[in-house]
Design an enzyme around this catalytic site. Sequence first.
Site, PDB file in Angstrom:
ATOM      1  N   HIS A 101       0.851  -1.199   0.000  1.00 53.72           N
ATOM      2  CA  HIS A 101       0.000   0.000   0.000  1.00 53.72           C
ATOM      3  C   HIS A 101       0.883   1.244   0.000  1.00 53.72           C
ATOM      4  O   HIS A 101       2.082   1.169   0.297  1.00 53.72           O
ATOM      5  CB  HIS A 101      -0.912   0.024   1.235  1.00 53.72           C
ATOM      6  CG  HIS A 101      -0.146   0.135   2.515  1.00 53.72           C
ATOM      7  ND1 HIS A 101       0.514  -0.944   3.082  1.00 53.72           N
ATOM      8  CD2 HIS A 101       0.113   1.195   3.323  1.00 53.72           C
ATOM      9  CE1 HIS A 101       1.124  -0.555   4.180  1.00 53.72           C
ATOM     10  NE2 HIS A 101       0.907   0.755   4.348  1.00 53.72           N
ATOM     11  N   ASP A 103       0.723   4.877   2.014  1.00 50.25           N
ATOM     12  CA  ASP A 103      -0.004   5.290   3.216  1.00 50.25           C
ATOM     13  C   ASP A 103      -1.121   6.294   2.940  1.00 50.25           C
ATOM     14  O   ASP A 103      -0.916   7.305   2.252  1.00 50.25           O
ATOM     15  CB  ASP A 103       0.982   5.882   4.245  1.00 50.25           C
ATOM     16  CG  ASP A 103       1.834   4.792   4.879  1.00 50.25           C
ATOM     17  OD1 ASP A 103       1.347   3.661   4.996  1.00 50.25           O
ATOM     18  OD2 ASP A 103       2.994   5.084   5.230  1.00 50.25           O
ATOM     19  N   HIS A 257       4.723   0.159  -0.146  1.00 53.66           N
ATOM     20  CA  HIS A 257       5.563  -0.619   0.772  1.00 53.66           C
ATOM     21  C   HIS A 257       4.738  -1.674   1.484  1.00 53.66           C
ATOM     22  O   HIS A 257       3.506  -1.629   1.477  1.00 53.66           O
ATOM     23  CB  HIS A 257       6.212   0.311   1.808  1.00 53.66           C
ATOM     24  CG  HIS A 257       5.196   1.048   2.631  1.00 53.66           C
ATOM     25  ND1 HIS A 257       4.614   2.221   2.201  1.00 53.66           N
ATOM     26  CD2 HIS A 257       4.616   0.764   3.823  1.00 53.66           C
ATOM     27  CE1 HIS A 257       3.736   2.631   3.100  1.00 53.66           C
ATOM     28  NE2 HIS A 257       3.703   1.770   4.091  1.00 53.66           N
ATOM     29  N   ARG A 272       6.086   5.979  14.258  1.00 57.12           N
ATOM     30  CA  ARG A 272       5.769   6.471  12.911  1.00 57.12           C
ATOM     31  C   ARG A 272       5.313   7.926  12.966  1.00 57.12           C
ATOM     32  O   ARG A 272       4.524   8.312  13.827  1.00 57.12           O
ATOM     33  CB  ARG A 272       4.661   5.607  12.297  1.00 57.12           C
ATOM     34  CG  ARG A 272       4.028   6.266  11.067  1.00 57.12           C
ATOM     35  CD  ARG A 272       3.092   5.345  10.344  1.00 57.12           C
ATOM     36  NE  ARG A 272       2.097   6.130   9.608  1.00 57.12           N
ATOM     37  CZ  ARG A 272       1.221   5.600   8.778  1.00 57.12           C
ATOM     38  NH1 ARG A 272       1.214   4.308   8.557  1.00 57.12           N
ATOM     39  NH2 ARG A 272       0.343   6.366   8.160  1.00 57.12           N
TER      40      ARG A 272
HETATM   41 FE   LIG Z   1       2.156   1.811   5.624  1.00 60.02          FE
END
Ligand SMILES: [Fe+2]
Length: 280
Positions: A101, A103, A257, A272
């Site tokens: 996907h 993000d 990724h 993240r």
């Molecule tokens: Fe991701």
Amino acid sequence: MSYQTISVLPLSGAMGAEITGVDLSRNLSNRTLKEIQRAFLEYLVIVFHDQFLNPADYKLFAQKFGELVPYPFVEGLLEHPEIFEIRKEPGEKRNFGGNWHSDMSFTRIPPLGTMLYALEVPSKGGDTMLTNLYLAYENLSEGMKSILNSMQGEYSAALKHAGGREAVMNATRFEIQNLDRADEASFHPIVRIHPETGKRALYVSSGHLSRFKDMTVEESKPILNFLRDHATQPDFTCRVNYRKGSLVLWDNRCTQHRALNDYHGERRVMHRLTISATHF
Ligand SMILES: [Fe+2]
């Protein structure tokens, strides 16, 4: 153009670079920052190892690329709500982000990039695979390019193919929030023009891209399956390996990724940050 203030070591023939000679906890000179930003656009994903950052330093570096945006479905850290902790404990089997996907491609203006900072890594495994969507576009036939150039896709957060967003999130350790956004979807061009490089990328975000505009899911599926397989062939990829203190930044506008789930029985903890874009 070569680099004067940093060293740049490519990760594969397709994409990715490790950058050395920089301590991200210190004030970066304008020249160094410009070279890092240039390497980011040239290599699509950049990796720094052996960085020792507190959350404030970490956010400060990310903000050099744009404003931070929270991830909608999981609550961030109490004191740093922009930071979302991706944690997998030794007893857990499911990981987060395990399918290909890009993000938050379901949002109207998907984020420019995503940063991960490794706090705790397994003794082996837990890498991130990435693929270069410029190469995916360039390596299509002229006929397929011209068809796709005029098409739009529906990018959805719903994850219907996997049983729905709530079920997918509940299978991990995360408690889903903002459930009202679980069906959020946006239409975007399948072939996007990167706003900074001007290059065309095949904007395949396999987990989110549910169908072509004005077509059914069933009609879209065979072509989407082809595009998914095409875009993730090994020749277009690189693999990021982490150690404690590694920091990675990837460009969501021209890559997708997936997080590998090959470290059962060990803990992996990443922080993240998601960096917003001002326009598509
Ligand atoms: Fe991701």
